[in-house]
Design an enzyme around this catalytic site. Sequence first.
Site, PDB file in Angstrom:
ATOM      1  N   LYS A  13       0.840  -1.213   0.000  1.00 20.08           N
ATOM      2  CA  LYS A  13       0.000   0.000   0.000  1.00 20.08           C
ATOM      3  C   LYS A  13       0.873   1.259   0.000  1.00 20.08           C
ATOM      4  O   LYS A  13       0.679   2.160  -0.800  1.00 20.08           O
ATOM      5  CB  LYS A  13      -0.930   0.017   1.229  1.00 20.08           C
ATOM      6  N   ARG A  88      -9.878   1.488   8.843  1.00 23.32           N
ATOM      7  CA  ARG A  88      -9.359   0.158   9.093  1.00 23.32           C
ATOM      8  C   ARG A  88     -10.364  -0.737   9.798  1.00 23.32           C
ATOM      9  O   ARG A  88     -10.062  -1.862  10.147  1.00 23.32           O
ATOM     10  CB  ARG A  88      -8.126   0.300   9.982  1.00 23.32           C
ATOM     11  N   ARG A 172      -1.147  -8.954  13.223  1.00 24.84           N
ATOM     12  CA  ARG A 172      -1.649  -7.913  12.300  1.00 24.84           C
ATOM     13  C   ARG A 172      -2.500  -8.526  11.188  1.00 24.84           C
ATOM     14  O   ARG A 172      -3.501  -7.951  10.774  1.00 24.84           O
ATOM     15  CB  ARG A 172      -0.466  -7.128  11.703  1.00 24.84           C
TER      16      ARG A 172
HETATM   17  P1  AP5 Z   1       4.810  -1.692   1.819  1.00 28.64           P
HETATM   18  O1  AP5 Z   1       4.493  -0.760   0.680  1.00 28.64           O
HETATM   19  O2  AP5 Z   1       5.588  -1.168   2.966  1.00 28.64           O
HETATM   20  O3  AP5 Z   1       3.470  -2.424   2.324  1.00 28.64           O
HETATM   21  P2  AP5 Z   1       2.210  -1.869   3.112  1.00 28.64           P
HETATM   22  O4  AP5 Z   1       0.993  -2.498   2.516  1.00 28.64           O
HETATM   23  O5  AP5 Z   1       2.235  -0.371   3.170  1.00 28.64           O
HETATM   24  O6  AP5 Z   1       2.485  -2.546   4.494  1.00 28.64           O
HETATM   25  P3  AP5 Z   1       2.355  -2.034   5.998  1.00 28.64           P
HETATM   26  O7  AP5 Z   1       2.943  -3.112   6.840  1.00 28.64           O
HETATM   27  O8  AP5 Z   1       2.902  -0.644   6.139  1.00 28.64           O
HETATM   28  O9  AP5 Z   1       0.828  -2.008   6.159  1.00 28.64           O
HETATM   29  P4  AP5 Z   1       0.099  -2.010   7.482  1.00 28.64           P
HETATM   30  O10 AP5 Z   1      -1.283  -1.699   7.011  1.00 28.64           O
HETATM   31  O11 AP5 Z   1       0.244  -3.215   8.309  1.00 28.64           O
HETATM   32  O12 AP5 Z   1       0.867  -0.865   8.312  1.00 28.64           O
HETATM   33  P5  AP5 Z   1       0.491   0.610   8.748  1.00 28.64           P
HETATM   34  O13 AP5 Z   1       1.720   1.386   8.764  1.00 28.64           O
HETATM   35  O14 AP5 Z   1      -0.695   1.113   7.987  1.00 28.64           O
HETATM   36  O15 AP5 Z   1       5.541  -2.969   1.173  1.00 28.64           O
HETATM   37  C1  AP5 Z   1       6.029  -4.016   1.994  1.00 28.64           C
HETATM   38  C2  AP5 Z   1       7.393  -4.506   1.459  1.00 28.64           C
HETATM   39  O16 AP5 Z   1       7.185  -5.125   0.191  1.00 28.64           O
HETATM   40  C3  AP5 Z   1       8.413  -3.378   1.209  1.00 28.64           C
HETATM   41  O17 AP5 Z   1       9.689  -3.817   1.577  1.00 28.64           O
HETATM   42  C4  AP5 Z   1       8.348  -3.116  -0.307  1.00 28.64           C
HETATM   43  O18 AP5 Z   1       9.595  -2.682  -0.826  1.00 28.64           O
HETATM   44  C5  AP5 Z   1       7.972  -4.504  -0.829  1.00 28.64           C
HETATM   45  N1  AP5 Z   1       7.132  -4.444  -2.028  1.00 28.64           N
HETATM   46  C6  AP5 Z   1       6.102  -3.595  -2.262  1.00 28.64           C
HETATM   47  N2  AP5 Z   1       5.537  -3.853  -3.456  1.00 28.64           N
HETATM   48  C7  AP5 Z   1       6.210  -4.905  -3.986  1.00 28.64           C
HETATM   49  C8  AP5 Z   1       6.099  -5.654  -5.194  1.00 28.64           C
HETATM   50  N3  AP5 Z   1       5.172  -5.368  -6.124  1.00 28.64           N
HETATM   51  N4  AP5 Z   1       6.966  -6.695  -5.394  1.00 28.64           N
HETATM   52  C9  AP5 Z   1       7.905  -6.994  -4.469  1.00 28.64           C
HETATM   53  N5  AP5 Z   1       8.066  -6.313  -3.298  1.00 28.64           N
HETATM   54  C10 AP5 Z   1       7.215  -5.282  -3.065  1.00 28.64           C
HETATM   55  O19 AP5 Z   1      -0.030   0.346  10.238  1.00 28.64           O
HETATM   56  C11 AP5 Z   1       0.838  -0.071  11.267  1.00 28.64           C
HETATM   57  C12 AP5 Z   1       0.080  -0.096  12.585  1.00 28.64           C
HETATM   58  O20 AP5 Z   1      -0.412   1.237  12.887  1.00 28.64           O
HETATM   59  C13 AP5 Z   1      -1.190  -0.971  12.631  1.00 28.64           C
HETATM   60  O21 AP5 Z   1      -0.879  -2.326  12.918  1.00 28.64           O
HETATM   61  C14 AP5 Z   1      -1.983  -0.283  13.749  1.00 28.64           C
HETATM   62  O22 AP5 Z   1      -1.485  -0.645  15.011  1.00 28.64           O
HETATM   63  C15 AP5 Z   1      -1.688   1.194  13.525  1.00 28.64           C
HETATM   64  N6  AP5 Z   1      -2.668   1.832  12.644  1.00 28.64           N
HETATM   65  C16 AP5 Z   1      -2.436   2.384  11.416  1.00 28.64           C
HETATM   66  N7  AP5 Z   1      -3.565   2.870  10.908  1.00 28.64           N
HETATM   67  C17 AP5 Z   1      -4.556   2.634  11.826  1.00 28.64           C
HETATM   68  C18 AP5 Z   1      -5.951   2.876  11.853  1.00 28.64           C
HETATM   69  N8  AP5 Z   1      -6.593   3.464  10.819  1.00 28.64           N
HETATM   70  N9  AP5 Z   1      -6.646   2.497  12.965  1.00 28.64           N
HETATM   71  C19 AP5 Z   1      -6.017   1.925  14.010  1.00 28.64           C
HETATM   72  N10 AP5 Z   1      -4.703   1.631  14.037  1.00 28.64           N
HETATM   73  C20 AP5 Z   1      -3.966   1.980  12.947  1.00 28.64           C
END
Ligand code: AP5
Length: 220
Positions: A13, A88, A172
């Site tokens: 994402k 979320r 997660r």
């Molecule tokens: P990346 O782009 O980093 O993936 P992502 O989907 O953004 O993953 P996240 O882990 O950041 O998502 P998340 O939803 O768990 O975390 P968030 O920060 O929102 O890609 C991942 C890897 O793959 C990278 O190394 C990249 O280089 C590689 N890659 C990408 N595309 C590729 C491809 N096509 N081919 C190969 N490799 C590829 O949330 C974290 C925490 O924050 C949550 O657990 C929660 O505690 C809190 N939080 C955030 N938002 C809320 C909310 N709205 N409500 C409550 N708690 C929240």
Amino acid sequence: MRIVLVGPPGAGKGTQAAFLAKNLSIPHISTGDLFRANISKQTELGKLAKSYMDKGELVPDEVTIAMAKDRMEQPDAEQGFLLDGFPRNVSQAEALDVTLQDESMNLDAVLDLEVPEDEVVKRIAGRRICRNDSAHVFHVTYKKPKQEGVCDACGGELYQRDDDSEETVRKRLEVYHTQTEPIIDYYKAQGLVVTISALGPVEEVTQRAMEALKREDDDK
Ligand code: AP5
């Protein structure tokens, strides 16, 4: 355009949001990044968020919704935004609907990134983030930095997120299935969901996403 990006942890994402936001000239709003910025500044919100994030749980709705609303009200988001990681759960989606309705606005699309669970686990295990800017994301195999441990964009130190441990990732993913996936049906009922495969090279996924968003826009 006003777009919501949805998909499991590690789906890509953040990676896609950076390109899509640039292509569409709208800000990328990531609640995860906003929490991480608060954690590095050691604010009260950051301390609270960290206690949930480290366990792989959602940060309580009240603070999350207030933070997201505040960011969406900034001048750069007047013409549109790309939401990543928000909403979320269904209560956050309902709160977003109310916020948009109050401003006589609506969402244009919900882009759902589909990736098998074993690929997600590989992506998260190899992910490295820049300490200076969490939008600078690398992968030890799929997107290697030119110099190991150093950000190509700004020279910052690359590190592994605290919530990327195997145990927390498992939690997660469970939270994603139980709390976040129901928003896909919520938005399907509004005719907003566009699902694409997020497998393959990053540029191909971006192209797929841009084409899907264009089709959705043309159909309106
Ligand atoms: P990346 O782009 O980093 O993936 P992502 O989907 O953004 O993953 P996240 O882990 O950041 O998502 P998340 O939803 O768990 O975390 P968030 O920060 O929102 O890609 C991942 C890897 O793959 C990278 O190394 C990249 O280089 C590689 N890659 C990408 N595309 C590729 C491809 N096509 N081919 C190969 N490799 C590829 O949330 C974290 C925490 O924050 C949550 O657990 C929660 O505690 C809190 N939080 C955030 N938002 C809320 C909310 N709205 N409500 C409550 N708690 C929240």
